[in-house]
Design an enzyme around this catalytic site. Structure first.
Site, PDB file in Angstrom:
ATOM      1  N   TYR A  76       0.870  -1.173   0.000  1.00 44.85           N
ATOM      2  CA  TYR A  76       0.000   0.000   0.000  1.00 44.85           C
ATOM      3  C   TYR A  76       0.912   1.229   0.000  1.00 44.85           C
ATOM      4  O   TYR A  76       0.889   2.059   0.905  1.00 44.85           O
ATOM      5  CB  TYR A  76      -1.007  -0.002   1.156  1.00 44.85           C
ATOM      6  N   HIS A 116       7.573   5.062   1.433  1.00 41.24           N
ATOM      7  CA  HIS A 116       8.224   3.892   0.828  1.00 41.24           C
ATOM      8  C   HIS A 116       9.075   4.311  -0.379  1.00 41.24           C
ATOM      9  O   HIS A 116      10.173   3.817  -0.589  1.00 41.24           O
ATOM     10  CB  HIS A 116       7.170   2.895   0.321  1.00 41.24           C
ATOM     11  N   VAL A 148       8.882  10.736   5.908  1.00 41.49           N
ATOM     12  CA  VAL A 148       8.190  11.575   4.919  1.00 41.49           C
ATOM     13  C   VAL A 148       6.795  11.866   5.471  1.00 41.49           C
ATOM     14  O   VAL A 148       6.113  10.958   5.952  1.00 41.49           O
ATOM     15  CB  VAL A 148       8.088  10.862   3.555  1.00 41.49           C
ATOM     16  N   SER A 200       1.612   6.989   6.174  1.00 39.96           N
ATOM     17  CA  SER A 200       1.484   5.610   6.630  1.00 39.96           C
ATOM     18  C   SER A 200       0.403   4.934   5.810  1.00 39.96           C
ATOM     19  O   SER A 200      -0.604   5.553   5.466  1.00 39.96           O
ATOM     20  CB  SER A 200       1.089   5.591   8.113  1.00 39.96           C
TER      21      SER A 200
HETATM   22  P1  AMP Z   1       5.680  -0.614   6.093  1.00 35.32           P
HETATM   23  O1  AMP Z   1       5.193  -0.965   4.726  1.00 35.32           O
HETATM   24  O2  AMP Z   1       4.786   0.328   6.820  1.00 35.32           O
HETATM   25  O3  AMP Z   1       6.089  -1.820   6.897  1.00 35.32           O
HETATM   26  O4  AMP Z   1       7.007   0.206   5.869  1.00 35.32           O
HETATM   27  C1  AMP Z   1       8.057  -0.288   5.086  1.00 35.32           C
HETATM   28  C2  AMP Z   1       9.265   0.616   5.268  1.00 35.32           C
HETATM   29  O5  AMP Z   1       8.917   1.944   4.881  1.00 35.32           O
HETATM   30  C3  AMP Z   1       9.735   0.686   6.720  1.00 35.32           C
HETATM   31  O6  AMP Z   1      11.156   0.738   6.746  1.00 35.32           O
HETATM   32  C4  AMP Z   1       9.144   1.979   7.187  1.00 35.32           C
HETATM   33  O7  AMP Z   1       9.840   2.580   8.247  1.00 35.32           O
HETATM   34  C5  AMP Z   1       9.221   2.828   5.940  1.00 35.32           C
HETATM   35  N1  AMP Z   1       8.243   3.907   6.017  1.00 35.32           N
HETATM   36  C6  AMP Z   1       6.908   3.803   6.236  1.00 35.32           C
HETATM   37  N2  AMP Z   1       6.342   5.024   6.291  1.00 35.32           N
HETATM   38  C7  AMP Z   1       7.346   5.919   6.125  1.00 35.32           C
HETATM   39  C8  AMP Z   1       7.409   7.340   6.093  1.00 35.32           C
HETATM   40  N3  AMP Z   1       6.341   8.102   6.265  1.00 35.32           N
HETATM   41  N4  AMP Z   1       8.620   7.920   5.893  1.00 35.32           N
HETATM   42  C9  AMP Z   1       9.732   7.162   5.731  1.00 35.32           C
HETATM   43  N5  AMP Z   1       9.733   5.819   5.746  1.00 35.32           N
HETATM   44  C10 AMP Z   1       8.562   5.197   5.944  1.00 35.32           C
END
Ligand code: AMP
Length: 290
Positions: free
Chosen positions: A36, A41, A180, A189
């Site tokens: 998503y 990301h 971000v 998120s």
């Molecule tokens: P997730 O899909 O939420 O498990 O996130 C995958 C990766 O993207 C993880 O390393 C998160 O820390 C990073 N990530 C998620 N949201 C953000 C954001 N707003 N800014 C920077 N990195 C992010």
């Protein structure tokens, strides 16, 4: 690598592709995600693109890191949209395994994170980081990346993974990527889409509260007082319920005593169906995340 992104679902296919492409001194950058996709990301991909010859992204909503009653089922998913965004961002290989592919005959072996998991989300989500480390180790072994990219949004996860890599001599470098945010300050998120309209309007209060906390920190206010102020600002200005707000050393995640390089002010706020986390790093030796 070629421009066209390859989508693979099996470990065998992925390893074959990586073996064929990782010749000579070509480097692999790895971006593990739960999909998503949003600009958070994609900023990881951008950095991976700049620093490596081949960029591999995984999209896997890892059941092992969700506890009973958490939002595994409700976690947003959109494989087609994700594939388009990943390709446009420059991903070479997109790995989208099924749970069966990742955990065919799970022998139940667990990896127990150390003291860094006894704070913050480790308290409210028992077993969460065990599940994170298990999938991360599997993915590192499968992809064999030179560099792996993680966001500071999940600062505790990042700190635990850095320790994991060090403790187990894993052969990948962990790269920290800054948070971000939306224009109104809400940390991007995948879960934001599950907020109601009202909750979405209230959610930027989280970062505002953390920034207030940061001001107090600069004025020398005690950690306990800062935590109280942040919590009351959030609960007074939103329908969110505080899960925790904590000021700790970073990346140690122990009580902040002013001697370590960095301090983190981190919080988790629970809305009706959505739990949001955010943090601010308030001082560092290298000034990277001020
Ligand atoms: P997730 O899909 O939420 O498990 O996130 C995958 C990766 O993207 C993880 O390393 C998160 O820390 C990073 N990530 C998620 N949201 C953000 C954001 N707003 N800014 C920077 N990195 C992010």
């Amino acid at each position: 690598m070629a421009n066209e992104m390859k989508i693979v679902q099996t470990i065998e296919e992925l390893q074959g592709l990586i073996d064929r492409n990782k010749r000579g001194d070509r480097t692999v950058g790895f971006v593990p995600t739960m999909g998503y996709l949003h600009e958070g990301h994609l900023s990881l991909v951008k950095q991976a693109r700049e620093q490596n010859d081949i960029v591999v992204m995984s999209i896997f909503v890892n059941p092992a890191q969700f506890g009973p009653g958490e939002d595994f089922e409700a976690y947003p998913r959109d494989a087609e949209r994700d594939a388009g965004l990943a390709e446009a961002a420059g991903v070479d290989i997109l790995f989208m395994p099924t749970p069966q592919e990742m955990y065919p005959e799970d022998g139940g072996i667990r990896i127990l994170p150390g003291p860094q998991s006894t704070a913050l989300c480790g308290v409210s989500r028992p077993g969460h980081f065990d599940g994170v480390l298990k999938v991360v180790l599997k993915l590192f072994n499968i992809v064999d990346p030179d560099r792996s990219y993680f966001g500071m949004k999940d600062a505790q996860q990042l700190a635990i993974i850095e320790t994991f890599v060090r403790d187990f001599n894993l052969r990948t470098s962990i790269v920290r990527v800054p948070i971000v945010r939306e224009q109104d300050g809400l940390a991007k998120s995948s879960r934001n889409v599950n907020l109601t309209g009202n909750e979405r309007a209230e959610a930027p209060i989280i970062q505002k509260a953390l920034k207030k906390g940061e001001k107090l920190f600069e004025q020398g206010v005690s950690a306990a007082e800062i935590e109280r102020e942040v919590a009351s600002y959030i609960t007074q200005n939103s329908s969110g319920i505080m899960d925790y707000v904590s000021l700790l050393s970073y990346p140690e995640l122990t009580k902040y005593d002013g001697t370590s390089g960095g301090a983190i002010l981190a919080c988790a706020v629970v809305f009706e169906k959505t739990r949001l986390i955010d943090n601010i790093i308030m001082s560092t030796k290298d000034g990277l995340y001020v």
